[in-house]
Write a protein that holds these residues in place. Structure first.
Motif, PDB file in Angstrom:
ATOM      1  N   CYS A  53       0.867  -1.184   0.000  1.00 27.72           N
ATOM      2  CA  CYS A  53       0.000   0.000   0.000  1.00 27.72           C
ATOM      3  C   CYS A  53       0.899   1.228   0.000  1.00 27.72           C
ATOM      4  N   ARG A  54       0.405   2.264  -0.597  1.00 24.82           N
ATOM      5  CA  ARG A  54       1.179   3.505  -0.684  1.00 24.82           C
ATOM      6  C   ARG A  54       1.208   4.194   0.675  1.00 24.82           C
ATOM      7  N   ALA A  55       2.352   4.769   0.996  1.00 21.86           N
ATOM      8  CA  ALA A  55       2.455   5.594   2.197  1.00 21.86           C
ATOM      9  C   ALA A  55       1.642   6.867   1.970  1.00 21.86           C
ATOM     10  N   GLU A  56       1.270   7.522   3.051  1.00 21.38           N
ATOM     11  CA  GLU A  56       0.445   8.729   2.923  1.00 21.38           C
ATOM     12  C   GLU A  56       1.101   9.786   2.049  1.00 21.38           C
ATOM     13  N   ASN A  57       2.426   9.868   2.075  1.00 19.09           N
ATOM     14  CA  ASN A  57       3.148  10.874   1.281  1.00 19.09           C
ATOM     15  C   ASN A  57       3.802  10.265   0.039  1.00 19.09           C
ATOM     16  N   SER A  58       3.289   9.143  -0.430  1.00 20.94           N
ATOM     17  CA  SER A  58       3.873   8.436  -1.563  1.00 20.94           C
ATOM     18  C   SER A  58       3.955   9.306  -2.816  1.00 20.94           C
ATOM     19  N   ASP A  59       2.886  10.019  -3.136  1.00 18.46           N
ATOM     20  CA  ASP A  59       2.897  10.853  -4.354  1.00 18.46           C
ATOM     21  C   ASP A  59       3.989  11.915  -4.290  1.00 18.46           C
ATOM     22  N   ALA A  60       4.155  12.544  -3.138  1.00 18.17           N
ATOM     23  CA  ALA A  60       5.193  13.573  -2.981  1.00 18.17           C
ATOM     24  C   ALA A  60       6.586  12.952  -3.093  1.00 18.17           C
ATOM     25  N   ILE A  61       6.766  11.791  -2.490  1.00 17.06           N
ATOM     26  CA  ILE A  61       8.064  11.114  -2.573  1.00 17.06           C
ATOM     27  C   ILE A  61       8.389  10.775  -4.021  1.00 17.06           C
ATOM     28  N   MET A  62       7.425  10.216  -4.744  1.00 17.50           N
ATOM     29  CA  MET A  62       7.674   9.842  -6.133  1.00 17.50           C
ATOM     30  C   MET A  62       7.934  11.074  -7.005  1.00 17.50           C
ATOM     31  N   LYS A  63       7.244  12.167  -6.730  1.00 17.36           N
ATOM     32  CA  LYS A  63       7.482  13.399  -7.487  1.00 17.36           C
ATOM     33  C   LYS A  63       8.894  13.918  -7.231  1.00 17.36           C
ATOM     34  N   ASP A  64       9.323  13.905  -5.978  1.00 12.50           N
ATOM     35  CA  ASP A  64      10.688  14.332  -5.646  1.00 12.50           C
ATOM     36  C   ASP A  64      11.718  13.425  -6.306  1.00 12.50           C
ATOM     37  N   GLU A  65      11.469  12.122  -6.275  1.00 10.93           N
ATOM     38  CA  GLU A  65      12.392  11.162  -6.878  1.00 10.93           C
ATOM     39  C   GLU A  65      12.472  11.352  -8.395  1.00 10.93           C
ATOM     40  N   ALA A  66      11.359  11.667  -9.029  1.00  7.06           N
ATOM     41  CA  ALA A  66      11.352  11.863 -10.481  1.00  7.06           C
ATOM     42  C   ALA A  66      12.296  12.983 -10.894  1.00  7.06           C
ATOM     43  N   ALA A  67      12.383  13.993 -10.061  1.00  9.68           N
ATOM     44  CA  ALA A  67      13.235  15.138 -10.384  1.00  9.68           C
ATOM     45  C   ALA A  67      14.719  14.767 -10.404  1.00  9.68           C
ATOM     46  N   SER A  68      15.108  13.742  -9.660  1.00 15.54           N
ATOM     47  CA  SER A  68      16.521  13.376  -9.583  1.00 15.54           C
ATOM     48  C   SER A  68      16.814  11.965 -10.103  1.00 15.54           C
ATOM     49  N   ALA A  69      15.813  11.287 -10.664  1.00 14.97           N
ATOM     50  CA  ALA A  69      15.981   9.894 -11.076  1.00 14.97           C
ATOM     51  C   ALA A  69      17.069   9.726 -12.134  1.00 14.97           C
TER      52      ALA A  69
END
Length: 189
Positions: free
Chosen positions: A143-159
Motif C-alpha cells: 500500500c502507498r504511504a500517505e506521502n507516496s505521491d510527494a516522494i515519487m514526485k521528488d524522486e522523479a526530479a533526480s531519477a
C-alpha cells in the motif's frame, strides 16, 4: 528513431509458468480474490525449433483495474527446476491494497489461511507484506504511504542523475561479469 504516436497505457497482462493450473487458480482466485477470466487451451508453434508445437493451457486472472495476471500450464516442457523460489529481485508480483489497515487485514487473513506473510516492511514510499505462490514467485501486497505521491514526485526530479551516478559507480564491475558488449545492446536485439 521516431516513437509511436500513442504512449503505451498499461500492462494488459504479465504471464508466468505454473506447476498446475488448478493449484494456481486456488491461490490467485480463492486466496487473493482475483477472478478467473479465461482458460485458453492452445497448440502453437512459436518458431523456437522445438521440433513440435507447444501445447498448454493459458489462464488469466482479472484484477480490479481490468488488467490480468496470466499463467502457462505446460506439462510437456515444464520441469521441477523451473519452480524453485525465485529471488525477489529476479521476479515478484506486487498487488496494491487500499490502505495500511487493509494491508494488515490481508496479512492476517493470509496467515490464518496458512500462508506465511512477512512484514509489513516500511519502504518509505510503500508498506509491504510478502509470501510465495505455488510456483515459487514472490507475491507482495503493498500500500502507498500517505506521502507516496510527494516522494515519487521528488524522486522523479533526480531519477536520471541517480541512474547516471549508479551506472558510473557500477559499470566496471558489470563489465567484468557480463562484458561491455552485453551492457551496450541498445537497438541490437
Amino acid at each position: 528513431m521516431n516513437k509511436p504516436l500513442q504512449a503505451l497505457g498499461n500492462i494488459h497482462h504479465a504471464a508466468y509458468r505454473c506447476v498446475d493450473a488448478e493449484q494456481t487458480r486456488w491461490f490467485y482466485e480463492d486466496l487473493l480474490g482475483l477472478t478467473l477470466a479465461a482458460a485458453f487451451e492452445e497448440d502453437i508453434d512459436f518458431g523456437e525449433n522445438l521440433g513440435r508445437n507447444r501445447h498448454f493451457l493459458h489462464i488469466f486472472f482479472e484484477m480490479a483495474d481490468g488488467n490480468y495476471i496470466a499463467f502457462f500450464d505446460e506439462p510437456g516442457i515444464s520441469k521441477p527446476e523451473h519452480f524453485g523460489r525465485k529471488d525477489s529481485f529476479d521476479m515478484h508480483l506486487a498487488f496494491e491494497a487500499e490502505s495500511l489497515d487493509s494491508l494488515r487485514e490481508w496479512q492476517d487473513y493470509l496467515n490464518a489461511a496458512g500462508k506465511t506473510c512477512l512484514g509489513p516492511i516500511d519502504h518509505g514510499f510503500v508498506h509491504s507484506v510478502y509470501m510465495y505462490d505455488p510456483n515459487g514467485i514472490q507475491v507482495e501486497i503493498t500500500c502507498r504511504a500517505e506521502n507516496s505521491d510527494a516522494i515519487m514526485k521528488d524522486e522523479a526530479a533526480s531519477a536520471r542523475d541517480a541512474l547516471n551516478a549508479w551506472t558510473a559507480k557500477t559499470r566496471k564491475q558489470k563489465e567484468e561479469v557480463f562484458g561491455a558488449e552485453r551492457l551496450d545492446k541498445r537497438g541490437r536485439g
